[in-house]
Design a protein around this motif. Structure first.
Motif, mmCIF file in Angstrom:
data_model
loop_
_atom_site.group_PDB
_atom_site.id
_atom_site.type_symbol
_atom_site.label_atom_id
_atom_site.label_comp_id
_atom_site.label_asym_id
_atom_site.label_seq_id
_atom_site.Cartn_x
_atom_site.Cartn_y
_atom_site.Cartn_z
ATOM 1 N N LYS A 73 0.831 -1.207 0.000
ATOM 2 C CA LYS A 73 0.000 0.000 0.000
ATOM 3 C C LYS A 73 0.869 1.262 0.000
ATOM 4 C CE LYS A 73 -3.672 2.298 2.510
ATOM 5 N NZ LYS A 73 -4.269 2.506 3.807
ATOM 6 N N GLU A 74 1.936 1.257 0.821
ATOM 7 C CA GLU A 74 2.843 2.412 0.865
ATOM 8 C C GLU A 74 3.508 2.627 -0.489
ATOM 9 O OE1 GLU A 74 5.696 2.669 4.140
ATOM 10 O OE2 GLU A 74 4.379 1.336 5.279
ATOM 11 N N ALA A 75 3.950 1.542 -1.113
ATOM 12 C CA ALA A 75 4.601 1.648 -2.422
ATOM 13 C C ALA A 75 3.610 2.164 -3.464
ATOM 14 C CB ALA A 75 5.160 0.293 -2.846
ATOM 15 N N GLN A 76 2.381 1.667 -3.416
ATOM 16 C CA GLN A 76 1.355 2.120 -4.363
ATOM 17 C C GLN A 76 1.078 3.608 -4.179
ATOM 18 O OE1 GLN A 76 -2.264 -0.226 -4.542
ATOM 19 N NE2 GLN A 76 -3.456 1.533 -5.240
ATOM 20 N N GLU A 77 0.919 4.051 -2.937
ATOM 21 C CA GLU A 77 0.652 5.469 -2.672
ATOM 22 C C GLU A 77 1.815 6.345 -3.120
ATOM 23 O OE1 GLU A 77 -0.229 5.435 1.505
ATOM 24 O OE2 GLU A 77 -2.296 4.745 1.188
ATOM 25 N N TRP A 78 3.040 5.860 -2.962
ATOM 26 C CA TRP A 78 4.222 6.603 -3.396
ATOM 27 C C TRP A 78 4.213 6.772 -4.916
ATOM 28 C CZ3 TRP A 78 9.085 4.684 -5.630
ATOM 29 C CH2 TRP A 78 10.089 5.647 -5.651
ATOM 30 N N ILE A 79 3.918 5.682 -5.613
ATOM 31 C CA ILE A 79 3.851 5.740 -7.083
ATOM 32 C C ILE A 79 2.751 6.702 -7.522
ATOM 33 C CG2 ILE A 79 3.317 4.411 -9.171
ATOM 34 C CD1 ILE A 79 4.578 1.967 -7.728
ATOM 35 N N GLU A 80 1.574 6.601 -6.890
ATOM 36 C CA GLU A 80 0.449 7.474 -7.242
ATOM 37 C C GLU A 80 0.801 8.944 -7.024
ATOM 38 O OE1 GLU A 80 -3.312 4.471 -6.238
ATOM 39 O OE2 GLU A 80 -2.590 5.842 -4.701
ATOM 40 N N THR A 81 1.494 9.238 -5.935
ATOM 41 C CA THR A 81 1.871 10.617 -5.632
ATOM 42 C C THR A 81 2.858 11.153 -6.664
ATOM 43 O OG1 THR A 81 1.537 10.204 -3.276
ATOM 44 C CG2 THR A 81 2.815 12.149 -3.862
ATOM 45 N N ILE A 82 3.846 10.367 -7.005
ATOM 46 C CA ILE A 82 4.853 10.821 -7.966
ATOM 47 C C ILE A 82 4.255 10.987 -9.355
ATOM 48 C CG2 ILE A 82 6.960 10.132 -9.196
ATOM 49 C CD1 ILE A 82 7.995 9.088 -6.540
ATOM 50 N N LEU A 83 3.429 10.031 -9.776
ATOM 51 C CA LEU A 83 2.846 10.102 -11.119
ATOM 52 C C LEU A 83 1.652 11.049 -11.190
ATOM 53 C CD1 LEU A 83 2.997 6.364 -12.287
ATOM 54 C CD2 LEU A 83 4.607 8.222 -12.766
ATOM 55 N N GLY A 84 1.057 11.344 -10.050
ATOM 56 C CA GLY A 84 -0.098 12.239 -10.035
ATOM 57 C C GLY A 84 -1.371 11.592 -10.549
ATOM 58 N N LYS A 85 -1.441 10.263 -10.471
ATOM 59 C CA LYS A 85 -2.663 9.550 -10.870
ATOM 60 C C LYS A 85 -2.829 8.315 -10.010
ATOM 61 C CE LYS A 85 -0.511 6.954 -14.664
ATOM 62 N NZ LYS A 85 -0.517 6.676 -16.081
ATOM 63 N N LYS A 86 -4.084 7.982 -9.756
ATOM 64 C CA LYS A 86 -4.422 6.850 -8.907
ATOM 65 C C LYS A 86 -4.457 5.557 -9.716
ATOM 66 C CE LYS A 86 -5.646 8.876 -4.938
ATOM 67 N NZ LYS A 86 -4.904 8.623 -3.739
ATOM 68 N N PHE A 87 -4.201 4.452 -9.029
ATOM 69 C CA PHE A 87 -4.389 3.147 -9.647
ATOM 70 C C PHE A 87 -5.885 2.961 -9.878
ATOM 71 C CE2 PHE A 87 -0.496 0.400 -8.432
ATOM 72 C CZ PHE A 87 0.366 1.462 -8.609
ATOM 73 N N PRO A 88 -6.297 2.287 -10.945
ATOM 74 C CA PRO A 88 -7.723 2.077 -11.183
ATOM 75 C C PRO A 88 -8.370 1.246 -10.069
ATOM 76 C CG PRO A 88 -6.409 1.394 -13.087
ATOM 77 C CD PRO A 88 -5.462 1.720 -11.985
ATOM 78 N N ALA A 89 -9.583 1.604 -9.719
ATOM 79 C CA ALA A 89 -10.308 0.875 -8.677
ATOM 80 C C ALA A 89 -10.576 -0.551 -9.151
ATOM 81 C CB ALA A 89 -11.618 1.579 -8.357
ATOM 82 N N GLY A 90 -10.426 -1.489 -8.242
ATOM 83 C CA GLY A 90 -10.714 -2.883 -8.562
ATOM 84 C C GLY A 90 -9.579 -3.619 -9.249
ATOM 85 N N VAL A 91 -8.483 -2.933 -9.540
ATOM 86 C CA VAL A 91 -7.334 -3.596 -10.170
ATOM 87 C C VAL A 91 -6.273 -3.810 -9.094
ATOM 88 C CG1 VAL A 91 -5.530 -3.414 -11.925
ATOM 89 C CG2 VAL A 91 -7.805 -2.517 -12.394
ATOM 90 N N ALA A 92 -5.817 -5.044 -8.975
ATOM 91 C CA ALA A 92 -4.818 -5.377 -7.956
ATOM 92 C C ALA A 92 -3.495 -4.677 -8.242
ATOM 93 C CB ALA A 92 -4.612 -6.892 -7.905
ATOM 94 N N TYR A 93 -2.776 -4.398 -7.185
ATOM 95 C CA TYR A 93 -1.471 -3.724 -7.234
ATOM 96 C C TYR A 93 -0.548 -4.389 -8.247
ATOM 97 C CZ TYR A 93 3.221 -2.972 -5.071
ATOM 98 O OH TYR A 93 4.545 -2.724 -4.816
#
Length: 184
Positions: free
Chosen positions: A21-41
């Motif tokens: 979750k921390e890695a995903q949030e870090w990626i989202e913050t840097i890229l400025g976009k969220k991972f799609p809902a319902g799609v696994a990390y």
């Protein structure tokens, strides 16, 4: 339980959902976009496109051509490009995952470990000003000892040099037991 199942269970046990979750949030913050809902990390990272975009944000131009379409080999090529860029950025070779770890979902914990290593490596790049992932690596603490201090240290005998208050291993019978011969 088969050996393969036992190995898979052990690898799955290393995985920490909080770190994912921390890695995903870090990626989202840097890229400025969220991972799609319902799609696994791991499913979102699998084709390597997001990883290449992340690397290009950290170090612009590090991966000039990102494959967004094509067969499996083109997508695995993205992962290989990401790994090479990570190493060039300062991530240690032993911290990088194998392509199969992500592509075949064999060891997602190692993928997350690589992302944390990338986050730590970003501390050493002054052109990048955050956010960071993981703890800041320690700086080198170089010490200069005088010749007198070095000579003083040579006269000290450590316990591993054999002066452990006379303790020995004599009398211990490790391995083969005593052989007792019975009379005829």
């Amino acid at each position: 339980m088969s050996l393969e199942r036992a190995v898979r269970a052990k690898i799955a046990g290393k995985r920490d959902p909080q770190q994912d979750k921390e890695a995903q949030e870090w990626i989202e913050t840097i890229l400025g976009k969220k991972f799609p809902a319902g799609v696994a990390y791991e499913d979102y990272l699998r084709d390597g496109v997001v990883l290449c975009e992340l690397m290009n944000k950290l170090q612009p131009g590090s991966i000039p051509k990102v494959n967004t379409s094509g067969g499996d080999f083109k997508m695995m090529e993205n992962i290989n490009k990401f790994q090479a860029a990570c190493k060039a950025y300062g991530v240690a070779d032993l911290d990088t995952f194998q392509t199969a770890d992500l592509w075949e979902r064999k060891d997602i914990a190692q993928v997350t470990t690589t992302l944390f290593a990338l986050g730590r490596a970003s501390y050493k790049h002054p052109e990048f000003n955050g956010p960071y992932l993981g703890p800041k690596p320690a700086d080198e603490c170089k010490r200069d000892f005088s010749e007198e201090q070095l000579k003083a240290g040579q006269s000290i005998i450590g316990l591993q040099a054999g002066s452990n208050k006379g303790a020995t291993q004599s009398g211990q019978n490790i391995g083969a037991g005593r052989k007792i011969l019975l009379g005829k």
